[in-house]
Design a protein around this motif. Sequence first.
Motif, PDB file in Angstrom:
ATOM      1  N   PHE A  34      -4.693 -43.271-105.325  1.00  0.00           N
ATOM      2  CA  PHE A  34      -3.327 -43.785-105.224  1.00  0.00           C
ATOM      3  C   PHE A  34      -3.102 -44.486-103.888  1.00  0.00           C
ATOM      4  CE2 PHE A  34      -2.405 -40.600-108.587  1.00  0.00           C
ATOM      5  CZ  PHE A  34      -1.943 -41.501-109.526  1.00  0.00           C
ATOM      6  N   LYS A  35      -3.660 -43.934-102.811  1.00  0.00           N
ATOM      7  CA  LYS A  35      -3.528 -44.584-101.507  1.00  0.00           C
ATOM      8  C   LYS A  35      -4.206 -45.940-101.537  1.00  0.00           C
ATOM      9  CE  LYS A  35      -4.529 -44.239 -96.638  1.00  0.00           C
ATOM     10  NZ  LYS A  35      -5.344 -43.676 -95.606  1.00  0.00           N
ATOM     11  N   ALA A  36      -5.400 -46.001-102.130  1.00  0.00           N
ATOM     12  CA  ALA A  36      -6.125 -47.274-102.218  1.00  0.00           C
ATOM     13  C   ALA A  36      -5.336 -48.296-103.034  1.00  0.00           C
ATOM     14  CB  ALA A  36      -7.502 -47.046-102.822  1.00  0.00           C
ATOM     15  N   LEU A  37      -4.711 -47.838-104.104  1.00  0.00           N
ATOM     16  CA  LEU A  37      -3.961 -48.738-104.979  1.00  0.00           C
ATOM     17  C   LEU A  37      -2.642 -49.209-104.369  1.00  0.00           C
ATOM     18  CD1 LEU A  37      -4.570 -46.886-108.354  1.00  0.00           C
ATOM     19  CD2 LEU A  37      -5.483 -49.127-107.680  1.00  0.00           C
ATOM     20  N   SER A  38      -2.220 -48.594-103.283  1.00  0.00           N
ATOM     21  CA  SER A  38      -0.940 -48.967-102.679  1.00  0.00           C
ATOM     22  C   SER A  38      -0.989 -50.324-101.979  1.00  0.00           C
ATOM     23  CB  SER A  38      -0.489 -47.892-101.683  1.00  0.00           C
ATOM     24  OG  SER A  38      -1.319 -47.910-100.524  1.00  0.00           O
ATOM     25  N   ASP A  39      -2.171 -50.851-101.750  1.00  0.00           N
ATOM     26  CA  ASP A  39      -2.299 -52.113-101.033  1.00  0.00           C
ATOM     27  C   ASP A  39      -2.545 -53.273-102.004  1.00  0.00           C
ATOM     28  OD1 ASP A  39      -2.926 -53.348 -98.177  1.00  0.00           O
ATOM     29  OD2 ASP A  39      -4.340 -54.181 -99.638  1.00  0.00           O
ATOM     30  N   PRO A  40      -1.784 -54.358-101.874  1.00  0.00           N
ATOM     31  CA  PRO A  40      -1.941 -55.482-102.809  1.00  0.00           C
ATOM     32  C   PRO A  40      -3.311 -56.167-102.731  1.00  0.00           C
ATOM     33  CG  PRO A  40      -0.315 -56.012-101.117  1.00  0.00           C
ATOM     34  CD  PRO A  40      -0.676 -54.574-100.947  1.00  0.00           C
ATOM     35  N   THR A  41      -3.912 -56.211-101.557  1.00  0.00           N
ATOM     36  CA  THR A  41      -5.246 -56.814-101.440  1.00  0.00           C
ATOM     37  C   THR A  41      -6.262 -56.015-102.234  1.00  0.00           C
ATOM     38  OG1 THR A  41      -4.756 -57.735 -99.260  1.00  0.00           O
ATOM     39  CG2 THR A  41      -7.078 -57.481 -99.834  1.00  0.00           C
ATOM     40  N   ARG A  42      -6.197 -54.692-102.126  1.00  0.00           N
ATOM     41  CA  ARG A  42      -7.140 -53.848-102.860  1.00  0.00           C
ATOM     42  C   ARG A  42      -6.903 -53.933-104.362  1.00  0.00           C
ATOM     43  NH1 ARG A  42      -6.435 -50.784 -97.954  1.00  0.00           N
ATOM     44  NH2 ARG A  42      -4.816 -49.472 -98.833  1.00  0.00           N
ATOM     45  N   ARG A  43      -5.643 -54.032-104.777  1.00  0.00           N
ATOM     46  CA  ARG A  43      -5.373 -54.208-106.210  1.00  0.00           C
ATOM     47  C   ARG A  43      -5.948 -55.537-106.702  1.00  0.00           C
ATOM     48  NH1 ARG A  43      -0.190 -52.239-104.636  1.00  0.00           N
ATOM     49  NH2 ARG A  43       0.701 -54.319-104.944  1.00  0.00           N
ATOM     50  N   LYS A  44      -5.852 -56.579-105.884  1.00  0.00           N
ATOM     51  CA  LYS A  44      -6.386 -57.893-106.271  1.00  0.00           C
ATOM     52  C   LYS A  44      -7.912 -57.826-106.370  1.00  0.00           C
ATOM     53  CE  LYS A  44      -5.504 -62.127-107.299  1.00  0.00           C
ATOM     54  NZ  LYS A  44      -4.808 -62.423-108.553  1.00  0.00           N
TER      55      LYS A  44
END
Length: 86
Positions: A5-15
Amino acid sequence: MNKAFKALSDPTRRKILEYLKDNDMLAGEIADKFDMSKPSISHHLSILKNAELVLWEKEGQNIIYSLNTTVVQEVMKWFLDFREEK
């Protein structure tokens, strides 16, 4: 799952995950998709690896990244289960 969830909180990582959804990619190919330094992308990839959202394999001097669908499915299951509880 907290790391995911922490990793997914960042838009760059989601992209990055969106790019990996369709194809495995070299680290350099991922970096070329963004207007930021390679060390910054490396940091994002490290967080995704730590959260087990991506898998990586070293091939010579290259690192190939792929989406870890097992962890992504676990996160999606949590969301679906959460939604059903309401």
